[in-house]
Design a protein around this motif. Structure first.
Motif, PDB file in Angstrom:
ATOM      1  N   GLU A  67      10.436  -0.701  24.741  1.00  0.00           N
ATOM      2  CA  GLU A  67       9.857  -0.762  23.412  1.00  0.00           C
ATOM      3  C   GLU A  67       8.454  -0.173  23.487  1.00  0.00           C
ATOM      4  O   GLU A  67       7.687  -0.482  24.402  1.00  0.00           O
ATOM      5  N   VAL A  77       5.960   9.413  19.087  1.00  0.00           N
ATOM      6  CA  VAL A  77       6.431   8.086  19.468  1.00  0.00           C
ATOM      7  C   VAL A  77       5.704   7.058  18.613  1.00  0.00           C
ATOM      8  O   VAL A  77       4.484   7.003  18.608  1.00  0.00           O
ATOM      9  N   ARG A  78       6.495   6.246  17.878  1.00  0.00           N
ATOM     10  CA  ARG A  78       5.885   5.246  17.007  1.00  0.00           C
ATOM     11  C   ARG A  78       5.942   3.868  17.646  1.00  0.00           C
ATOM     12  O   ARG A  78       6.900   3.538  18.353  1.00  0.00           O
ATOM     13  N   SER A  81       9.250   1.415  18.235  1.00  0.00           N
ATOM     14  CA  SER A  81      10.521   2.103  18.480  1.00  0.00           C
ATOM     15  C   SER A  81      11.043   1.719  19.869  1.00  0.00           C
ATOM     16  O   SER A  81      10.280   1.356  20.753  1.00  0.00           O
TER      17      SER A  81
END
Length: 161
Positions: A67, A77-78, A81
């Motif tokens: 994660e 990349v958030r 996610s």
């Protein structure tokens, strides 16, 4: 009506010639009871199938993954996610990796996570800037477990599973 009488007459004639009328009353009751038991058993099986519906007994597979806790300088990349890990995942800047992270602090082939004997192993692939697992810079393979923190470049991952 005439047809019904003829059918009953024919049935009586067949029963007399087949020897069914010669059977004792107890044997007739026994045969009928066996038939009813078979029907009841079949109905019970059908009821259980209908009651369970589409619920199939499937072994639930635990998911294991990374994660994103902090996306760092990477816009692709958030936070929040998840990257699922099944058998093997490679991480790096080059396009042939499973997870491509376009960041200057990440090597072309930076790291690899793979499963061996139901344990997940994290391996730094001699990256230039290294990898930090739980605050320690790693030089060799390490076992990872849920809750571990992995830092690759400016991105921080948390192992979930």
């Amino acid at each position: 009506m005439k047809c019904l009488i003829l059918n009953n007459l024919y049935l009586g004639l067949v029963l007399e010639t087949s020897g069914f009328s010669k059977l004792s009353l107890i044997f007739k009751i026994f045969i009928i009871a066996v038939i009813y038991l078979i029907i009841a058993f079949a109905l019970r099986i059908m009821y259980k199938d209908m009651k369970s519906g589409d619920k199939k007994r499937v072994k639930i597979k635990r998911t294991f993954g990374l994660e994103v806790v902090d996306g760092g300088m990477n816009n692709m990349v958030r936070k929040g996610s998840v990257i699922p890990i099944d058998r093997e995942v490679t991480i790096g800047r080059k396009e042939d990796n499973t997870v491509v992270l376009a960041e200057e602090y990440i090597s072309g082939h930076h790291a690899r996570i793979y499963m061996k004997n139901n344990n997940y192993i994290f391996e730094d692939l001699n990256s230039t800037n290294g990898t930090i697992v739980n605050g320690q810079k790693i030089q060799e393979k390490v076992y990872i477990r849920p809750g571990d923190k992995i830092e690759i470049g400016t991105i921080v991952f948390k192992v979930i599973g």
